[in-house]
Scaffold this motif. Structure first.
Motif, short mmCIF file in Angstrom:
data_model
loop_
_atom_site.label_atom_id
_atom_site.label_comp_id
_atom_site.label_asym_id
_atom_site.label_seq_id
_atom_site.Cartn_x
_atom_site.Cartn_y
_atom_site.Cartn_z
N HIS A 297 -11.39 7.02 2.99
CA HIS A 297 -10.28 6.83 4.13
C HIS A 297 -10.74 6.07 5.26
CE1 HIS A 297 -8.13 10.83 2.05
NE2 HIS A 297 -7.24 10.15 2.93
N ASP B 268 -8.42 7.76 10.56
CA ASP B 268 -6.38 8.03 11.15
C ASP B 268 -6.30 8.17 12.10
OD1 ASP B 268 -3.27 7.92 10.34
OD2 ASP B 268 -3.97 10.16 10.49
N ASP C 294 -1.27 2.78 -1.81
CA ASP C 294 -0.03 2.24 -1.17
C ASP C 294 -0.45 1.69 0.03
OD1 ASP C 294 0.85 3.42 -3.65
OD2 ASP C 294 2.10 4.40 -3.05
N ASP C 295 -1.02 1.93 1.04
CA ASP C 295 -1.55 1.70 2.39
C ASP C 295 -2.49 0.44 2.66
OD1 ASP C 295 -0.04 3.55 3.35
OD2 ASP C 295 -2.36 4.34 3.07
N ASN D 182 0.31 -2.48 0.57
CA ASN D 182 1.33 -2.57 1.72
C ASN D 182 0.37 -3.82 2.67
OD1 ASN D 182 3.52 -1.68 0.11
ND2 ASN D 182 3.09 0.58 1.14
N ALA D 183 -0.05 -4.30 3.17
CA ALA D 183 -0.87 -4.31 4.35
C ALA D 183 -1.35 -5.61 3.47
CB ALA D 183 -2.57 -3.99 4.72
N ILE E 161 -4.80 5.92 -0.27
CA ILE E 161 -4.50 5.24 0.62
C ILE E 161 -4.36 3.77 -0.49
CG2 ILE E 161 -5.68 5.86 2.65
CD1 ILE E 161 -7.52 3.77 2.80
N ILE F 21 -6.77 -2.01 7.77
CA ILE F 21 -5.38 -1.97 7.44
C ILE F 21 -5.03 -2.17 9.47
CG2 ILE F 21 -3.35 -0.65 6.65
CD1 ILE F 21 -4.57 0.40 4.70
N SER F 22 -5.16 -1.19 10.37
CA SER F 22 -4.64 -1.35 11.40
C SER F 22 -5.13 -2.83 12.33
CB SER F 22 -4.63 -0.30 12.21
OG SER F 22 -4.03 1.32 11.56
N TRP G 51 -7.80 2.53 6.45
CA TRP G 51 -7.44 2.63 7.58
C TRP G 51 -7.01 1.73 8.41
CZ3 TRP G 51 -6.20 8.73 6.67
CH2 TRP G 51 -5.59 8.99 6.02
#
Length: 173
Positions: free
Chosen positions: A107, A80, A131-132, A135-136, A129, A113-114, A110
């Protein structure tokens, strides 16, 4: 030593998941890979979420994607923080776009994703994560390990044996 001569990049920062960094680190070295564990600063002691220290072997800012054959992203809460570093995202995108293996656990998702590389991939992670990832643009499944094209993903420390087997198999195809 299936990975002799291969170079692996891993990221580290405080509150990394101890087992998810250390198990692949030693397992890939055991297979002959050279593993660079890059943190915000080189030679700095970073503490895992369970208290285990790890000294970074390099600084993230000094790394070039062309120097590596694959990327392995450990979980914990370090991803994160790390995903806010443009150089981490650049390295992740470049390694992915070159068709090299990008592996993430728990995790660790992340960071991909970013980096914007999850669209259309099937993967797994910690449910925290899910949902993350969805959503990605990823399809999330609850499996021990998922291999989709050049990505490998797993859910948690218990999945580490399957995670490392999949990384080694995909990287040495």
């Amino acid at each position: 030593m299936k990975m002799k001569g291969m170079r692996v990049l891993m990221f580290v920062d405080h509150v990394f998941e101890d087992m998810e960094l250390l198990y692949p680190y030693y397992r890939l070295i055991e297979e002959g890979a050279g593993v660079v564990v890059a943190g915000p600063e080189s030679g700095t002691v970073y503490t895992g979420k369970n208290g285990y220290p790890f000294i970074s072997t390099a600084a993230i800012k000094d790394q070039q994607s062309s120097d590596f054959d694959l990327l392995v992203v450990a979980g914990g809460f370090a991803p994160d923080k790390l995903r806010r570093d443009p150089k981490v995202l650049q390295l992740t995108r470049e390694i992915h776009d070159a068709g090299k293996v990008v592996a993430h656990i728990c995790h660790g998702g992340w960071i991909p994703i970013s980096a914007g590389i999850m669209q259309g991939f099937t993967c797994t992670s910690t449910p925290g994560i899910k949902d993350d990832l969805v959503n990605a643009g990823a399809k999330w499944v609850d499996d021990e390990v998922v291999v989709d094209r050049n990505q490998v993903s797993s859910r948690k420390p218990d999945d580490l044996p399957a995670f490392c087997r999949a990384i080694i198999n995909l990287a040495t195809k």
